[in-house]
Write an enzyme that holds these catalytic residues in place. Structure first.
Site, PDB file in Angstrom:
ATOM      1  N   SER A  81       0.855  -1.202   0.000  1.00  0.00           N
ATOM      2  CA  SER A  81       0.000   0.000   0.000  1.00  0.00           C
ATOM      3  C   SER A  81       0.878   1.235   0.000  1.00  0.00           C
ATOM      4  CB  SER A  81      -0.923  -0.022   1.219  1.00  0.00           C
ATOM      5  OG  SER A  81      -1.901   0.986   1.105  1.00  0.00           O
ATOM      6  N   ASN A  82       0.320   2.383   0.308  1.00  0.00           N
ATOM      7  CA  ASN A  82       1.108   3.615   0.434  1.00  0.00           C
ATOM      8  C   ASN A  82       0.515   4.456   1.554  1.00  0.00           C
ATOM      9  OD1 ASN A  82      -0.928   5.541  -0.694  1.00  0.00           O
ATOM     10  ND2 ASN A  82      -0.706   4.176  -2.448  1.00  0.00           N
ATOM     11  N   ALA A  83       1.084   5.639   1.781  1.00  0.00           N
ATOM     12  CA  ALA A  83       0.750   6.419   2.989  1.00  0.00           C
ATOM     13  C   ALA A  83      -0.473   7.314   2.842  1.00  0.00           C
ATOM     14  CB  ALA A  83       1.969   7.258   3.379  1.00  0.00           C
ATOM     15  N   SER A  84      -1.184   7.217   1.743  1.00  0.00           N
ATOM     16  CA  SER A  84      -2.349   8.114   1.585  1.00  0.00           C
ATOM     17  C   SER A  84      -3.399   7.809   2.651  1.00  0.00           C
ATOM     18  CB  SER A  84      -2.955   7.933   0.195  1.00  0.00           C
ATOM     19  OG  SER A  84      -4.199   8.597   0.125  1.00  0.00           O
TER      20      SER A  84
END
Ligand code: PMT
Length: 408
Positions: free
Chosen positions: A211-214
């Site tokens: 995933s990512n940090a959004s």
């Protein structure tokens, strides 16, 4: 003509010295054609008599959650909240602000504020030490994050005979904020808006994912602002601890493929699409059914491409106004212009995420807006303010598009 003419406004008055100044505000709003309904807390009535506001507004002043005098009082707090084109609370005391943060509904004003779905404006006034106290700062930040617009306080001579920040903002500023907020509520009436927000999660096994940090905050503010401007909003939201805004229909998804499927199902007849989500470009080619044991795992994780939702929307571009986002770390404008053209977007909102304190998981953002023949840098501000500026730009570009079509 003022945007408040013919509109219903609810003005909540709290118990502070500046309560008398709200009489001037109510009078001006009435002179500009607004139908003003005043709600007073018990403490406010120690400073100004309800009769003052009754005389100025020509409406009954509401002082209790329990009043039942006529049919209009049927579930009074909900009736008032739903009729309001905007809610102003002034002077907002430290106590009133703290109660709003926690959603207290023990008095009429608290209940109205909870039920309201309109633009909400808070004009604080208090002693400067109370204003600067970390508890008040945190409470104000929480309300701002929830969509309240905070006007003031201003610096000057205070009731305690000292100078400092804590005076109720000038009447013109409060009125201008109200007029602005009400004007915007018409802008997207009858329009259907689709927003994507947040990260996607691409499962490796039942407990691990890519995933990512959004956090979804930017897209949530875009959706919130659209609802405040009168649009019907569908928000396709990746996994997040944040709540979607009131009034928007939220569709929770996990993976890019789920987001893709939901967006495609919702896009028919939509007038504006804003893709603020940070969609994972890749997913593991194989999803393990059981939690993978470290000794079993192949250290080479094989990936395959996810669908590019925005590119597909651009390729099948109908009448919808298409807004993309971009998070770049180098050659920011060049890369974003390439995406604008390749994905056939009407506007792209670019984050230079190499800068500290903006973009992913930050309270603030700083953006560059790019369209075919123009650019507009947006200075660092809260994501809510940035969202408002983005909608202003969308309105201008769509207005120009319509004028052009009219000429053709
Ligand atoms: O959520 P926050 O914590 O508030 O952070 C906000 C943000 C930094 C995530 C946001 O402001 C932002 O920049 N979003 C886009 C991030 C991104 O993934 O950019 P991109 O350059 O990879 O993608 C370009 C555009 O294509 C985006 O509109 C994206 O939604 C879309 N896209 C990308 C890949 C894909 N498979 N499908 C897509 O639709």
């Amino acid at each position: 003509m003022s945007s408040v003419a013919g509109r219903t406004l609810v003005v909540g008055v709290c118990g502070g010295i500046a309560a008398y100044k709200v009489a001037g505000i109510v009078s001006t709003l009435v002179q500009r054609g607004a139908d003003v309904h005043v709600v007073m807390t018990e403490a406010a009535q120690r400073f100004v008599a309800p009769l003052t506001f009754h005389a100025l507004s020509a409406n009954r002043v509401h002082t209790s959650l329990w009043e039942i005098r006529d049919r209009e009082d049927h579930v009074l707090h909900v009736t008032l909240a739903h009729r309001a084109a905007a809610l102003l609370i002034a002077p907002a005391t430290a106590d009133a602000i703290a109660k709003l943060v926690h959603g207290y509904a023990e008095d009429l004003l608290g209940a109205v504020a909870l039920a309201a779905r309109c633009p909400m404006i808070l004009a604080p006034a208090m002693n400067s030490s109370m204003w600067e106290h970390p508890a008040t700062r945190a409470n104000v930040a929480a309300l701002r994050a929830r969509g309240w617009q905070i006007v003031g306080p201003e610096s000057g001579f205070l009731a305690e005979r000292e100078r400092g920040v804590g005076r109720l903002a000038a009447e013109e500023r409060i009125i201008a904020a109200l007029e602005d907020a009400v004007a915007r509520t018409h802008e997207l009436e009858g329009q259907h808006v689709l927003v994507t927000a947040g990260a996607t999660r691409e499962a490796i096994d039942p407990v691990r994912f890519i995933s990512n940090a959004s956090t979804g905050a930017m897209g949530i503010e875009i959706a919130r602002e659209a609802t405040l401007r009168g649009a019907q909003v569908d928000l396709v939201l990746g996994p997040t601890h944040l709540d979607p805004p009131h009034g928007a229909r939220a569709h929770r998804v996990e993976s890019a493929r789920e987001m893709h499927e939901r967006v495609m199902a919702l896009r028919e007849g939509v007038h504006v699409i804003v893709a603020a989500a940070a969609v994972a470009d890749w997913r593991p080619a194989v999803i393990f059914v059981q939690k993978v044991k470290k000794e079993d795992v192949d250290p080479m994780l094989r990936l395959e491409r996810n669908p590019d939702i925005l590119a597909q929307l651009g390729a099948a571009k109908g009448a919808a106004f298409l807004v993309g986002f971009a998070a770049e770390t180098e050659h920011v404008e060049e890369h974003a212009r390439e995406k604008l053209a390749r994905k056939r977007l009407d506007l792209i909102c670019v984050n230079d995420v190499s800068q500290p304190g903006i973009g992913f998981a930050s309270a603030e953002n700083e953006m560059l807006l790019l369209w075919e023949h123009g650019r507009e840098p947006l200075e660092r501000a809260s994501k809510r303010e940035i969202a408002a500026r983005i909608w202003d730009r969308i309105a201008t570009l769509r207005g120009a598009e319509r004028a052009h079509e009219g000429e053709a």
